[in-house]
Design a protein around this motif. Structure first.
Motif, PDB file in Angstrom:
ATOM      1  N   LEU A   1      -3.867  -9.565   6.243  1.00 31.57           N
ATOM      2  CA  LEU A   1      -3.191 -10.674   6.911  1.00 31.57           C
ATOM      3  C   LEU A   1      -4.120 -11.525   7.779  1.00 31.57           C
ATOM      4  O   LEU A   1      -3.707 -12.568   8.286  1.00 31.57           O
ATOM      5  CB  LEU A   1      -2.046 -10.139   7.781  1.00 31.57           C
ATOM      6  N   LYS A   2      -5.354 -11.087   7.944  1.00 29.26           N
ATOM      7  CA  LYS A   2      -6.279 -11.775   8.848  1.00 29.26           C
ATOM      8  C   LYS A   2      -6.496 -13.229   8.415  1.00 29.26           C
ATOM      9  O   LYS A   2      -6.762 -13.514   7.250  1.00 29.26           O
ATOM     10  CB  LYS A   2      -7.616 -11.043   8.888  1.00 29.26           C
ATOM     11  N   GLY A   3      -6.369 -14.138   9.358  1.00 33.39           N
ATOM     12  CA  GLY A   3      -6.667 -15.541   9.102  1.00 33.39           C
ATOM     13  C   GLY A   3      -5.502 -16.377   8.609  1.00 33.39           C
ATOM     14  O   GLY A   3      -5.648 -17.584   8.426  1.00 33.39           O
ATOM     15  N   PHE A   4      -4.331 -15.759   8.424  1.00 34.33           N
ATOM     16  CA  PHE A   4      -3.179 -16.515   7.933  1.00 34.33           C
ATOM     17  C   PHE A   4      -2.280 -16.933   9.093  1.00 34.33           C
ATOM     18  O   PHE A   4      -2.059 -16.178  10.039  1.00 34.33           O
ATOM     19  CB  PHE A   4      -2.391 -15.695   6.912  1.00 34.33           C
ATOM     20  N   ASP A   5      -1.756 -18.147   8.990  1.00 34.21           N
ATOM     21  CA  ASP A   5      -0.851 -18.682  10.001  1.00 34.21           C
ATOM     22  C   ASP A   5       0.588 -18.243   9.760  1.00 34.21           C
ATOM     23  O   ASP A   5       1.358 -18.091  10.709  1.00 34.21           O
ATOM     24  CB  ASP A   5      -0.881 -20.218   9.985  1.00 34.21           C
ATOM     25  N   VAL A   6       0.956 -18.090   8.489  1.00 35.03           N
ATOM     26  CA  VAL A   6       2.318 -17.731   8.101  1.00 35.03           C
ATOM     27  C   VAL A   6       2.249 -16.616   7.067  1.00 35.03           C
ATOM     28  O   VAL A   6       1.431 -16.679   6.133  1.00 35.03           O
ATOM     29  CB  VAL A   6       3.080 -18.930   7.498  1.00 35.03           C
ATOM     30  N   VAL A   7       3.091 -15.614   7.224  1.00 38.77           N
ATOM     31  CA  VAL A   7       3.212 -14.528   6.252  1.00 38.77           C
ATOM     32  C   VAL A   7       4.653 -14.511   5.760  1.00 38.77           C
ATOM     33  O   VAL A   7       5.589 -14.422   6.558  1.00 38.77           O
ATOM     34  CB  VAL A   7       2.840 -13.169   6.862  1.00 38.77           C
ATOM     35  N   VAL A   8       4.822 -14.626   4.456  1.00 39.95           N
ATOM     36  CA  VAL A   8       6.150 -14.604   3.841  1.00 39.95           C
ATOM     37  C   VAL A   8       6.328 -13.269   3.131  1.00 39.95           C
ATOM     38  O   VAL A   8       5.553 -12.932   2.229  1.00 39.95           O
ATOM     39  CB  VAL A   8       6.324 -15.754   2.826  1.00 39.95           C
ATOM     40  N   TRP A   9       7.341 -12.512   3.558  1.00 47.11           N
ATOM     41  CA  TRP A   9       7.664 -11.261   2.866  1.00 47.11           C
ATOM     42  C   TRP A   9       8.716 -11.545   1.799  1.00 47.11           C
ATOM     43  O   TRP A   9       9.869 -11.806   2.100  1.00 47.11           O
ATOM     44  CB  TRP A   9       8.174 -10.198   3.834  1.00 47.11           C
ATOM     45  N   SER A  10       8.278 -11.496   0.540  1.00 46.46           N
ATOM     46  CA  SER A  10       9.199 -11.615  -0.583  1.00 46.46           C
ATOM     47  C   SER A  10       8.987 -10.438  -1.524  1.00 46.46           C
ATOM     48  O   SER A  10       9.283 -10.513  -2.719  1.00 46.46           O
ATOM     49  CB  SER A  10       8.984 -12.950  -1.319  1.00 46.46           C
ATOM     50  N   ALA A  11       8.451  -9.359  -0.968  1.00 50.44           N
ATOM     51  CA  ALA A  11       8.130  -8.165  -1.748  1.00 50.44           C
ATOM     52  C   ALA A  11       9.321  -7.222  -1.776  1.00 50.44           C
ATOM     53  O   ALA A  11      10.303  -7.406  -1.055  1.00 50.44           O
ATOM     54  CB  ALA A  11       6.911  -7.461  -1.157  1.00 50.44           C
ATOM     55  N   GLY A  12       9.214  -6.195  -2.598  1.00 49.70           N
ATOM     56  CA  GLY A  12      10.247  -5.173  -2.662  1.00 49.70           C
ATOM     57  C   GLY A  12       9.930  -4.180  -3.752  1.00 49.70           C
ATOM     58  O   GLY A  12       9.193  -4.477  -4.692  1.00 49.70           O
ATOM     59  N   ALA A  13      10.476  -3.000  -3.616  1.00 55.58           N
ATOM     60  CA  ALA A  13      10.233  -1.945  -4.602  1.00 55.58           C
ATOM     61  C   ALA A  13      10.953  -2.225  -5.913  1.00 55.58           C
ATOM     62  O   ALA A  13      10.628  -1.626  -6.936  1.00 55.58           O
ATOM     63  CB  ALA A  13      10.667  -0.602  -4.038  1.00 55.58           C
ATOM     64  N   GLY A  14      11.960  -3.090  -5.873  1.00 60.18           N
ATOM     65  CA  GLY A  14      12.661  -3.438  -7.106  1.00 60.18           C
ATOM     66  C   GLY A  14      13.527  -2.327  -7.652  1.00 60.18           C
ATOM     67  O   GLY A  14      13.638  -2.156  -8.863  1.00 60.18           O
ATOM     68  N   GLY A  15      14.125  -1.559  -6.758  1.00 59.66           N
ATOM     69  CA  GLY A  15      14.950  -0.435  -7.205  1.00 59.66           C
ATOM     70  C   GLY A  15      14.085   0.785  -7.462  1.00 59.66           C
ATOM     71  O   GLY A  15      12.997   0.921  -6.916  1.00 59.66           O
ATOM     72  N   GLY A  16      14.563   1.670  -8.313  1.00 58.59           N
ATOM     73  CA  GLY A  16      13.816   2.898  -8.554  1.00 58.59           C
ATOM     74  C   GLY A  16      14.183   3.954  -7.543  1.00 58.59           C
ATOM     75  O   GLY A  16      15.299   4.004  -7.042  1.00 58.59           O
ATOM     76  N   SER A  17      13.210   4.789  -7.195  1.00 64.67           N
ATOM     77  CA  SER A  17      13.493   5.935  -6.352  1.00 64.67           C
ATOM     78  C   SER A  17      13.713   5.518  -4.903  1.00 64.67           C
ATOM     79  O   SER A  17      13.091   4.559  -4.415  1.00 64.67           O
ATOM     80  CB  SER A  17      12.333   6.929  -6.415  1.00 64.67           C
ATOM     81  N   PRO A  18      14.576   6.242  -4.173  1.00 63.79           N
ATOM     82  CA  PRO A  18      14.740   5.971  -2.742  1.00 63.79           C
ATOM     83  C   PRO A  18      13.427   6.117  -1.968  1.00 63.79           C
ATOM     84  O   PRO A  18      13.191   5.390  -1.012  1.00 63.79           O
ATOM     85  CB  PRO A  18      15.759   7.022  -2.303  1.00 63.79           C
ATOM     86  N   GLU A  19      12.576   7.043  -2.418  1.00 62.90           N
ATOM     87  CA  GLU A  19      11.306   7.265  -1.734  1.00 62.90           C
ATOM     88  C   GLU A  19      10.419   6.021  -1.818  1.00 62.90           C
ATOM     89  O   GLU A  19       9.811   5.612  -0.825  1.00 62.90           O
ATOM     90  CB  GLU A  19      10.580   8.463  -2.338  1.00 62.90           C
ATOM     91  N   ARG A  20      10.359   5.426  -2.989  1.00 63.11           N
ATOM     92  CA  ARG A  20       9.524   4.223  -3.137  1.00 63.11           C
ATOM     93  C   ARG A  20      10.154   3.044  -2.404  1.00 63.11           C
ATOM     94  O   ARG A  20       9.449   2.208  -1.825  1.00 63.11           O
ATOM     95  CB  ARG A  20       9.309   3.888  -4.607  1.00 63.11           C
ATOM     96  N   THR A  21      11.473   2.957  -2.422  1.00 67.85           N
ATOM     97  CA  THR A  21      12.142   1.894  -1.671  1.00 67.85           C
ATOM     98  C   THR A  21      11.802   1.979  -0.196  1.00 67.85           C
ATOM     99  O   THR A  21      11.472   0.979   0.446  1.00 67.85           O
ATOM    100  CB  THR A  21      13.666   1.977  -1.870  1.00 67.85           C
ATOM    101  N   ARG A  22      11.863   3.194   0.371  1.00 67.71           N
ATOM    102  CA  ARG A  22      11.500   3.362   1.778  1.00 67.71           C
ATOM    103  C   ARG A  22      10.028   3.034   2.013  1.00 67.71           C
ATOM    104  O   ARG A  22       9.670   2.428   3.028  1.00 67.71           O
ATOM    105  CB  ARG A  22      11.809   4.785   2.241  1.00 67.71           C
ATOM    106  N   ALA A  23       9.174   3.423   1.067  1.00 65.91           N
ATOM    107  CA  ALA A  23       7.740   3.196   1.225  1.00 65.91           C
ATOM    108  C   ALA A  23       7.395   1.718   1.263  1.00 65.91           C
ATOM    109  O   ALA A  23       6.516   1.296   2.033  1.00 65.91           O
ATOM    110  CB  ALA A  23       6.973   3.884   0.104  1.00 65.91           C
TER     111      ALA A  23
END
Length: 221
Positions: free
Chosen positions: A65-87
């Protein structure tokens, strides 16, 4: 013009938002886990960066994230296991929040309309892990000292871009539908309106252009 990092840059909303941001003159980078997606991210106007948010420790997130003015979170595990969703949707998102709180970057978090600590999703429902993760992260964002906006769109569709109807005051609008292109426009317009901050913007499709809707918010300077 801002230096912007989009996390989850190969998602449908992200690809649309990156083109809008790039066309507006911003410098856009897009973080992806799969290097095979780099060409599509580049075509959207973003410089691809290959990083796996699920595996990055805090130091790695800070460096990303170094050097960025704006960070947009549009990520996601996309379903699958609860463990990966939490991760991804919880742990990685909290590391990003920690990084922007210290760096001063603006955080635009894409959540969903019903995200809440009292979301009411049963523990045996496949959606539970995601609902829990998003509600925990959204609450942490609101309690943080970061410069933040949470976008909480209704059910996403592939329809053409529309205007929006904001749930303002909160609880006055029931969830419905909203095109992904409209959510992308919300991202672009939030970046264009830096005085819009510290707000959760729950939205359906509607008749008011996004820029007009944001410009009418009470904390606009």
């Amino acid at each position: 013009m801002a230096r912007i990092l989009v996390l989850g840059a190969h998602g449908r909303v992200a690809l649309l938002a990156q083109r809008m941001l790039s066309d507006a003159g911003h410098t856009v980078h897009g973080a992806i886990r799969n290097p095979d997606h780099a060409a599509e991210v580049a075509e959207s106007g973003a410089e691809p960066i290959v990083r796996d948010l699920e595996r990055l420790e805090q130091a790695g997130v800070d460096e990303l994230l170094k050097g960025f003015d704006v960070v947009v979170w549009s990520a996601g595990a996309g379903g699958g296991s609860p463990e990966r969703t939490r991760a991804v949707d919880q742990d990685a998102a909290l590391r990003v929040l920690d990084a922007v709180t210290r760096s001063g970057a603006r955080l635009v978090m894409v959540s969903y309309f019903g995200a809440s600590r009292d979301h009411g999703i049963a523990e045996d429902d496949p959606f539970f892990a995601y609902a829990e993760a998003k509600s925990i992260v959204d609450e942490a964002i609101r309690d943080s000292g970061a410069d933040w906006v949470i976008l909480a769109p209704s059910t996403l569709t592939m329809d053409d871009e529309t205007g929006i109807e904001l749930d303002a005051p909160a609880g006055s609008v029931q969830p419905g539908e909203i095109p992904r292109a409209t959510v992308a426009r919300m991202i672009a317009e939030v970046v264009a309106h830096p005085a819009v901050r510290g707000l959760t913007l729950r939205a359906n499709r509607g008749g008011t252009p996004v820029a007009e809707a944001l410009g009418s918010l009470p904390n606009m300077g």
